[in-house]
Motif scaffolding. Structure first.
Motif, PDB file in Angstrom:
ATOM      1  N   LYS A   7     -41.467 169.769 -74.308  1.00  0.00           N
ATOM      2  CA  LYS A   7     -40.079 169.624 -74.501  1.00  0.00           C
ATOM      3  C   LYS A   7     -39.992 170.819 -73.679  1.00  0.00           C
ATOM      4  O   LYS A   7     -40.255 172.422 -74.384  1.00  0.00           O
ATOM      5  CB  LYS A   7     -40.016 169.003 -75.584  1.00  0.00           C
ATOM      6  CG  LYS A   7     -39.978 169.753 -76.761  1.00  0.00           C
ATOM      7  CD  LYS A   7     -39.817 170.365 -78.371  1.00  0.00           C
ATOM      8  CE  LYS A   7     -39.533 170.967 -79.333  1.00  0.00           C
ATOM      9  NZ  LYS A   7     -40.190 170.112 -80.490  1.00  0.00           N
ATOM     10  N   GLU A  46     -44.032 165.490 -76.131  1.00  0.00           N
ATOM     11  CA  GLU A  46     -42.887 165.878 -75.674  1.00  0.00           C
ATOM     12  C   GLU A  46     -41.976 164.947 -76.655  1.00  0.00           C
ATOM     13  O   GLU A  46     -42.549 163.950 -77.086  1.00  0.00           O
ATOM     14  CB  GLU A  46     -42.613 164.409 -74.715  1.00  0.00           C
ATOM     15  CG  GLU A  46     -43.252 165.425 -73.048  1.00  0.00           C
ATOM     16  CD  GLU A  46     -42.051 166.554 -72.746  1.00  0.00           C
ATOM     17  OE1 GLU A  46     -40.844 166.548 -73.296  1.00  0.00           O
ATOM     18  OE2 GLU A  46     -42.520 166.967 -71.936  1.00  0.00           O
ATOM     19  N   GLU A  90     -37.014 162.477 -71.238  1.00  0.00           N
ATOM     20  CA  GLU A  90     -37.332 163.614 -70.312  1.00  0.00           C
ATOM     21  C   GLU A  90     -38.913 162.967 -70.504  1.00  0.00           C
ATOM     22  O   GLU A  90     -39.712 163.845 -68.784  1.00  0.00           O
ATOM     23  CB  GLU A  90     -37.781 165.581 -71.545  1.00  0.00           C
ATOM     24  CG  GLU A  90     -38.399 165.836 -70.613  1.00  0.00           C
ATOM     25  CD  GLU A  90     -37.583 166.898 -71.893  1.00  0.00           C
ATOM     26  OE1 GLU A  90     -37.040 167.280 -73.070  1.00  0.00           O
ATOM     27  OE2 GLU A  90     -38.845 168.370 -71.957  1.00  0.00           O
ATOM     28  N   LEU A  91     -39.814 162.208 -71.381  1.00  0.00           N
ATOM     29  CA  LEU A  91     -41.005 162.179 -70.736  1.00  0.00           C
ATOM     30  C   LEU A  91     -41.102 161.054 -69.775  1.00  0.00           C
ATOM     31  O   LEU A  91     -41.834 161.697 -68.233  1.00  0.00           O
ATOM     32  CB  LEU A  91     -41.407 160.767 -72.397  1.00  0.00           C
ATOM     33  CG  LEU A  91     -42.832 160.597 -71.839  1.00  0.00           C
ATOM     34  CD1 LEU A  91     -43.771 161.717 -72.024  1.00  0.00           C
ATOM     35  CD2 LEU A  91     -43.145 159.887 -73.791  1.00  0.00           C
ATOM     36  N   LYS A 122     -41.086 162.958 -66.252  1.00  0.00           N
ATOM     37  CA  LYS A 122     -42.086 163.986 -66.027  1.00  0.00           C
ATOM     38  C   LYS A 122     -43.333 163.195 -66.143  1.00  0.00           C
ATOM     39  O   LYS A 122     -44.317 163.843 -65.308  1.00  0.00           O
ATOM     40  CB  LYS A 122     -42.609 165.130 -67.443  1.00  0.00           C
ATOM     41  CG  LYS A 122     -41.622 166.043 -67.321  1.00  0.00           C
ATOM     42  CD  LYS A 122     -41.663 166.574 -68.923  1.00  0.00           C
ATOM     43  CE  LYS A 122     -40.549 167.826 -69.195  1.00  0.00           C
ATOM     44  NZ  LYS A 122     -40.529 169.128 -70.194  1.00  0.00           N
ATOM     45  N   TRP A 156     -50.091 161.020 -72.854  1.00  0.00           N
ATOM     46  CA  TRP A 156     -48.885 161.778 -73.736  1.00  0.00           C
ATOM     47  C   TRP A 156     -48.602 161.626 -74.449  1.00  0.00           C
ATOM     48  O   TRP A 156     -48.261 160.526 -75.352  1.00  0.00           O
ATOM     49  CB  TRP A 156     -47.745 161.105 -72.775  1.00  0.00           C
ATOM     50  CG  TRP A 156     -47.881 161.888 -71.085  1.00  0.00           C
ATOM     51  CD1 TRP A 156     -47.584 161.127 -70.030  1.00  0.00           C
ATOM     52  CD2 TRP A 156     -47.048 163.144 -71.020  1.00  0.00           C
ATOM     53  NE1 TRP A 156     -47.546 161.883 -68.672  1.00  0.00           N
ATOM     54  CE2 TRP A 156     -47.100 162.730 -69.582  1.00  0.00           C
ATOM     55  CE3 TRP A 156     -46.339 164.102 -71.033  1.00  0.00           C
ATOM     56  CZ2 TRP A 156     -46.979 164.170 -68.273  1.00  0.00           C
ATOM     57  CZ3 TRP A 156     -45.546 165.285 -70.651  1.00  0.00           C
ATOM     58  CH2 TRP A 156     -45.771 165.478 -68.994  1.00  0.00           C
TER      59      TRP A 156
END
Ligand SMILES: *Cc1c(COP(=O)(O)O)cnc(C)c1O
Length: 220
Positions: free
Chosen positions: A26, A46, A51-52, A55, A65
């Motif tokens: 993060k 994350e 944000e995830l 990315k 993830w």
């Protein structure tokens, strides 16, 4: 210390082979994540769906993830196709939303139930007693898409190691208590961060979530 590769290797080398190390990325730039990917790291954590989502498309498909932050029900739809494991299932309502949406999308996802351990009120999670009631009420372990794998918890932010130890011990006990009902897939006890992972390991952690000790301090 050379971040993040050398720092990651140093921690990884100190761990038993069967402990999974999740690199909490993060706020870190994609370049740093790629550096770790290149030395073989696949598990990244994350805490924000937005944000995830930014990315994930920038990384190879075999990146795993981990969603480790509080998940709002209205973000479930978006996060399901991206994640390997959701650590932060912290309410019955979120759990039910996951059941519904995973069926709709026909996506199999592992989950951990987050248990509230810390003294601070601000942290999310089931109180241990509420979790015991929850698993007695719900049929959890034969859903075709949502696969409960274990528990996650965060200890109090304190210098008092005995306090942290007793919180992790409580989580381990709850994890063991639930095992007979949960069956063979119940394998993951996610506890331990940069400041307390040594204590977590001693208390039986199988998965560490480490950010700043791998990447250096976060870049907000
Ligand atoms: C940020 C975060 C971590 C990692 O914290 P560090 O102290 O940087 O290791 C672990 N777990 C959760 C849920 C987090 O939000």
């Amino acid at each position: 210390m050379n971040y993040p590769e050398e720092a990651y290797q140093k921690i990884k080398n100190s761990l038993p082979n069967d402990v999974c190390l999740v690199a909490v990325s993060k706020t870190q730039p994609i370049e740093s994540i790629k550096k770790l990917y290149e030395i073989g790291v696949r598990d990244f954590g994350e805490n924000k769906v937005q944000e995830l989502s930014q990315k994930a498309p920038m990384m190879p498909k075999d990146t795993r993830w981990h969603m480790i932050g509080h998940l709002q029900r209205n973000k479930v739809k978006q996060v399901l196709p991206l994640v390997h494991l959701i650590h932060s299932v912290d309410s019955s309502r979120l759990y039910k939303e996951l059941l519904k949406e995973s069926e709709k999308q026909q996506i199999v996802v592992g989950i951990l139930f987050q248990i509230h351990l810390a003294q601070e009120e601000s942290k999310y999670g089931f109180a241990p007693e509420a979790f015991r009631e929850f698993i007695q009420k719900e049929v959890l372990f034969d859903h075709p898409y949502i696969k409960p794998r274990g528990l996650m918890g965060m200890a109090s932010l304190t210098e008092d190691n005995a306090q942290i130890e007793s919180e992790f011990a409580m989580l381990k006990q709850l994890f063991e208590e639930t095992k007979p009902e949960a069956g063979a897939g119940w394998k993951t006890l996610s506890m331990g961060m940069s400041q307390d992972y040594g204590i977590a390991l001693n208390q039986g952690s199988t998965m560490l979530r480490i950010g700043s000790q791998i990447f250096g301090s976060r870049q907000y």
